[in-house]
Enzyme design. Sequence first.
Site, PDB file in Angstrom:
ATOM      1  N   ARG A 304       0.832  -1.209   0.000  1.00 30.71           N
ATOM      2  CA  ARG A 304       0.000   0.000   0.000  1.00 30.71           C
ATOM      3  C   ARG A 304       0.865   1.258   0.000  1.00 30.71           C
ATOM      4  O   ARG A 304       0.478   2.286  -0.552  1.00 30.71           O
ATOM      5  CB  ARG A 304      -1.010   0.002   1.143  1.00 30.71           C
ATOM      6  CG  ARG A 304      -2.124   1.026   0.936  1.00 30.71           C
ATOM      7  CD  ARG A 304      -3.194   0.975   2.008  1.00 30.71           C
ATOM      8  NE  ARG A 304      -4.283   0.061   1.738  1.00 30.71           N
ATOM      9  CZ  ARG A 304      -5.334   0.340   0.953  1.00 30.71           C
ATOM     10  NH1 ARG A 304      -5.443   1.509   0.361  1.00 30.71           N
ATOM     11  NH2 ARG A 304      -6.276  -0.556   0.771  1.00 30.71           N
ATOM     12  N   GLU A 706      -9.959   5.562   6.776  1.00 29.66           N
ATOM     13  CA  GLU A 706      -8.535   5.881   6.774  1.00 29.66           C
ATOM     14  C   GLU A 706      -8.145   7.202   6.111  1.00 29.66           C
ATOM     15  O   GLU A 706      -7.205   7.859   6.552  1.00 29.66           O
ATOM     16  CB  GLU A 706      -7.766   4.734   6.100  1.00 29.66           C
ATOM     17  CG  GLU A 706      -7.876   3.446   6.879  1.00 29.66           C
ATOM     18  CD  GLU A 706      -7.309   2.257   6.123  1.00 29.66           C
ATOM     19  OE1 GLU A 706      -7.938   1.843   5.137  1.00 29.66           O
ATOM     20  OE2 GLU A 706      -6.243   1.783   6.506  1.00 29.66           O
TER      21      GLU A 706
HETATM   22  N1  LUZ Z   1      -5.636  -4.702   5.487  1.00 32.36           N
HETATM   23  C1  LUZ Z   1      -5.356  -5.565   4.505  1.00 32.36           C
HETATM   24  C2  LUZ Z   1      -5.746  -3.389   5.263  1.00 32.36           C
HETATM   25  O1  LUZ Z   1      -5.231  -6.755   4.768  1.00 32.36           O
HETATM   26  N2  LUZ Z   1      -5.244  -5.112   3.252  1.00 32.36           N
HETATM   27  C3  LUZ Z   1      -5.350  -3.814   2.930  1.00 32.36           C
HETATM   28  O2  LUZ Z   1      -5.227  -3.435   1.782  1.00 32.36           O
HETATM   29  C4  LUZ Z   1      -5.600  -2.894   3.980  1.00 32.36           C
HETATM   30  N3  LUZ Z   1      -5.675  -1.597   3.742  1.00 32.36           N
HETATM   31  C5  LUZ Z   1      -5.898  -0.772   4.733  1.00 32.36           C
HETATM   32  C6  LUZ Z   1      -6.040  -1.268   6.013  1.00 32.36           C
HETATM   33  N4  LUZ Z   1      -5.969  -2.553   6.270  1.00 32.36           N
HETATM   34 MO1  MOS Z   2      -6.958  -1.175   9.292  1.00 33.24          MO
HETATM   35  S1  MOS Z   2      -5.173  -0.256   9.215  1.00 33.24           S
HETATM   36  O1  MOS Z   2      -7.956  -0.759   8.129  1.00 33.24           O
HETATM   37  O2  MOS Z   2      -7.135  -2.454  10.261  1.00 33.24           O
END
Ligand code: LUZ
Ligand code: MOS
Length: 755
Positions: A304, A706
């Site tokens: 990410r 987020e």
């Molecule tokens: N969790 C995940 C996340 O497993 N994949 C993601 O792309 C993600 N993005 C934001 C927060 N948690």
């Molecule tokens: Mo999250 S960082 O979307 O658990």
Amino acid sequence: MNHLDPARHVRGESQYLDDIPVQHGTLYAAVVESPVAHGKLLGIDATAALQLPGVVRVLTAEDIPGENQIGGIVPDEPLLAEGHVHFRGQPVALLLADSEHAAHAALRHVRVEVSPLPIIVDPREAAAQGELIVPPRTFRIGAAEEAWAGCAHVFEGVAESGGQEHLYIETQGTYAFPTEMGGVRVISSTQGPTAVQRHTARVLGVGMHQVEVDVTRLGGGFGGKEDQATTWGALAALGAFVVRRPVKLVLDRMADMRMTGKRHPYSSDFKIGLDADLKIVAYEVTFYQNAGAAADLSPAVLERTLFHATNAYFIPNVTATAYSCRTNLPPNTAFRGFGGPQGMFVIESAIACAAEKLGVTAADIQQRNLLREGDLFPYRQPTEGCHAEQAWNTAAELYDLPARRREVAEFNAAHKLQKKGLALMPICFGISFTKTAMNQARALVHIYTDGSVGVSTGAVEMGQGVNIKIAQVAAQTLGISLSRVKVESTNTTRVANTSPSAASATADLNGKATQLACLALRERLLRLAATELKMNYEGLHIENEQVLAAGKPADTTWEKLVSAAYWQRISLTENAHYATPDLHFDAETNQGYPFAYHVYGTALTTVRVDCLRGTYEVEAVQIAHDFGQSMNPAVDRGQIEGGAVQGIGWMTLEELVFNDEGRLLSNSLNSYKIPDLYSAPKVLDVHFLDTPGHPRAVLRSKAVGEPPLMYGIGTYFALRDAIRAFNPAADISFSAPMTPEKVLVNLHPNFTWQR
Ligand code: LUZ
Ligand code: MOS
């Protein structure tokens, strides 16, 4: 539409894990931790502890009936240490006692013998030694290496961002019960009930069907319970399974801070090239992610970072490379933004670096390079419904950017020892799990014979307001009042194989599944009404609990209809599955269409610095944000406010300090500061942009979890601006957080203490 819970919360009526009435015979667990950050585990001697009153059992890796493994993406994390320890605070043994006090008192009587090994805490050092969690990844578009020659300006630099403690108000915890069929029932404070179920089953050596996980609500998660609730879930379940008594395990605050992973610190190199018109032509960046001692979610976080390496800008030539570096710190994990903020801090640093060297404002560069409709991200997805410029222009006009600049300049001219600074922070955040398969959800909807409705999904309520949104979707789709709808606890036996509540996508995924289930039920009921009323099904709908035909009451109410369906043996239950359409991504070429849509916005931040003390105030954070068609403006506004302040904390006050032995020194709220009322912005405005939303967003109401965190990055750059107003020659490294101490040192770089 208020959030469902606040009245209960303030009265203290909401049940969190630690409020559940304790069952007779319950044992209390405490975790024996590794005393060093790296070493060979020579032995665990619990003889003395076992002789203390109330101590029942000490479990080690040898007592694990199944596999001693809780790693997800990479199987590199034992539940209890075996052979070696890799970070301070790593669970080594589980102590079970009759009372919480007895368990904690006995901890220091367990002798853990370790022969220490050299440790690494710095990610660049880890990379140099080849300590990588996964092979490096590179996202590439255009040809940066060929573009430099054509650039009018090229700048290089280094940017560092620190970690962040989640500091959910409710610490990690689990209450596990043995069940009669040789399984366990686990109540867990987790964002990922299925993750707890899967890993508990693996550790116990039973099928997943023998493990039921139930979650009512969390006192906050922020990513810290996406993966890392699993450790405590599986440990308590292990105790309950082996001893056949209920086991409760709740971490105290300091244990939680010591033992759990945090936001990943990053150290990064950047190179940015611009043409004479300040268009960014090329960008090259290398990220060194401090992953800690095990993979956890680090590879996904790393990915990410790459997705968001260019933030809200179009850059035709980009090479972005990322290393996930293994160090001897607790495994770092998901934290609101999930690597995106770290990537965005670096591009903003590169832009600020260029602006400062060229004598222009960062905004001059930012504005010229904002994404436009149809622009490609480095991963080749085009923008669709791009509101980057709309957000920027609205913020600049609504909050009167020219006047604010004048005001700052006038203030700075008039004040010698106080300076103001200003920065704009545009954001662009992709909504979806980057792992395409995770973008699925299910909803189970029951209509009871009295017309009341129960909804179960995979969504976990952690204060973010997902339950009210799901209830709204059900009520609106069925045409009934909200008071008829109850959102049930999140339970793995009712809704299986769930993705964690994460990635800002929970309301979208589970809300869409709820909508599909309710649409099916509504159609079934309307077909019945049409038959009974001898009317056309297409001409009927339900509104305010009345069946309407051509807008007029059709002599049937919701309750009558539901009752009629039951007596005619028509099913009043529906189970629906939703999978976000159109997503794909090729992890070999790093190209595809990973996100359902993107969220945009811009924040204007002003700060005032006391140049004798280095202390500062965030005067105002004013945001124009793309909510689409917000289905719940009160909840959504709360997410933006909370996210922005959490981002400001990361960028300013929150400083994690580990010593050379890998021991956390900022291990309590005495030494780790998060924003309080005094340090929160004095003004925090949120403007709802007029945008249409996206069909892949639930009810066209865009994800809000987020994206707002990244507005906090603006505060870092506003502080730099203020420091440079005092000391134009200041050579300030791009290093967050910008604590008051760091501000002071940057204001007075040549100051030396006289004895
Ligand atoms: N969790 C995940 C996340 O497993 N994949 C993601 O792309 C993600 N993005 C934001 C927060 N948690
Ligand atoms: Mo999250 S960082 O979307 O658990």
